[in-house]
Design a protein around this motif. Structure first.
Motif, PDB file in Angstrom:
ATOM      1  N   GLU A  54       0.803  -1.215   0.000  1.00  0.00           N
ATOM      2  CA  GLU A  54       0.000   0.000   0.000  1.00  0.00           C
ATOM      3  C   GLU A  54       0.839   1.270   0.000  1.00  0.00           C
ATOM      4  O   GLU A  54       0.462   2.261  -0.628  1.00  0.00           O
ATOM      5  N   GLY A  55       1.969   1.257   0.662  1.00  0.00           N
ATOM      6  CA  GLY A  55       2.801   2.459   0.781  1.00  0.00           C
ATOM      7  C   GLY A  55       3.163   3.076  -0.555  1.00  0.00           C
ATOM      8  O   GLY A  55       2.858   4.253  -0.809  1.00  0.00           O
ATOM      9  N   PRO A  56       3.820   2.328  -1.444  1.00  0.00           N
ATOM     10  CA  PRO A  56       4.170   2.892  -2.750  1.00  0.00           C
ATOM     11  C   PRO A  56       2.948   3.287  -3.583  1.00  0.00           C
ATOM     12  O   PRO A  56       2.987   4.258  -4.332  1.00  0.00           O
ATOM     13  N   VAL A  58       0.032   4.402  -2.421  1.00  0.00           N
ATOM     14  CA  VAL A  58      -0.463   5.672  -1.879  1.00  0.00           C
ATOM     15  C   VAL A  58       0.448   6.817  -2.317  1.00  0.00           C
ATOM     16  O   VAL A  58      -0.031   7.889  -2.711  1.00  0.00           O
ATOM     17  N   ASP A  59       1.767   6.604  -2.274  1.00  0.00           N
ATOM     18  CA  ASP A  59       2.704   7.634  -2.719  1.00  0.00           C
ATOM     19  C   ASP A  59       2.464   7.988  -4.182  1.00  0.00           C
ATOM     20  O   ASP A  59       2.483   9.157  -4.559  1.00  0.00           O
ATOM     21  N   ARG A  60       2.228   6.976  -4.990  1.00  0.00           N
ATOM     22  CA  ARG A  60       1.964   7.205  -6.421  1.00  0.00           C
ATOM     23  C   ARG A  60       0.682   8.009  -6.611  1.00  0.00           C
ATOM     24  O   ARG A  60       0.633   8.936  -7.429  1.00  0.00           O
ATOM     25  N   LYS A  62      -0.650  10.083  -4.501  1.00  0.00           N
ATOM     26  CA  LYS A  62      -0.387  11.457  -4.054  1.00  0.00           C
ATOM     27  C   LYS A  62       0.333  12.253  -5.135  1.00  0.00           C
ATOM     28  O   LYS A  62       0.030  13.431  -5.353  1.00  0.00           O
ATOM     29  N   LYS A  63       1.276  11.618  -5.819  1.00  0.00           N
ATOM     30  CA  LYS A  63       1.982  12.295  -6.905  1.00  0.00           C
ATOM     31  C   LYS A  63       1.028  12.634  -8.041  1.00  0.00           C
ATOM     32  O   LYS A  63       1.098  13.717  -8.615  1.00  0.00           O
ATOM     33  N   GLU A  67      -0.656  16.177  -4.512  1.00  0.00           N
ATOM     34  CA  GLU A  67      -0.498  16.352  -3.069  1.00  0.00           C
ATOM     35  C   GLU A  67       0.947  16.177  -2.634  1.00  0.00           C
ATOM     36  O   GLU A  67       1.399  16.851  -1.720  1.00  0.00           O
ATOM     37  N   ALA A  68       1.674  15.305  -3.276  1.00  0.00           N
ATOM     38  CA  ALA A  68       3.065  15.070  -2.892  1.00  0.00           C
ATOM     39  C   ALA A  68       3.900  16.314  -3.152  1.00  0.00           C
ATOM     40  O   ALA A  68       4.758  16.678  -2.351  1.00  0.00           O
ATOM     41  N   GLU A  69       3.630  16.996  -4.259  1.00  0.00           N
ATOM     42  CA  GLU A  69       4.362  18.219  -4.594  1.00  0.00           C
ATOM     43  C   GLU A  69       4.054  19.323  -3.604  1.00  0.00           C
ATOM     44  O   GLU A  69       4.940  20.053  -3.185  1.00  0.00           O
ATOM     45  N   THR A  72       6.003  18.693  -0.498  1.00  0.00           N
ATOM     46  CA  THR A  72       7.429  18.968  -0.703  1.00  0.00           C
ATOM     47  C   THR A  72       7.688  20.452  -0.670  1.00  0.00           C
ATOM     48  O   THR A  72       8.667  20.920  -0.088  1.00  0.00           O
TER      49      THR A  72
END
Length: 81
Positions: A54-56, A58-60, A62-63, A67-69, A72
């Motif tokens: 799930e971690g990767p 969810v990160d994907r 968000k990108k 949201e990931a940007e 950052t």
């Protein structure tokens, strides 16, 4: 069925069917959903794989949503200030 396969099937059921998230399922519920016996030890292994899978993902997501940007940028501004 391996713990990794169990984790994948439970996460897929969550996404496609709206089933409860694996962390919210008891071992008995997992046993019923998967059709295979899940012990307390195996449940812990399954949940460890849930995090790894799930971690990767969810990160994907968000990108893709941007949201990931935003996170950052906020972290960078905090470091400058």
């Amino acid at each position: 069925m391996s713990p990794k396969q169990c984790a994948a099937r439970l996460l897929l059921a969550t996404l496609q069917e709206g089933a409860p998230h694996p962390t919210k399922r008891t071992r008995e519920d997992m046993t019923t959903a998967l059709g295979t016996r899940i012990s307390d030890e195996k449940r812990e292994k399954v949940l460890a794989f849930v995090v790894k899978i799930e971690g990767p993902f969810v990160d994907r997501l968000k990108k893709l949503t941007g949201e990931a940007e935003a996170g950052t940028e906020a972290e960078a501004e905090g470091a400058e200030g």
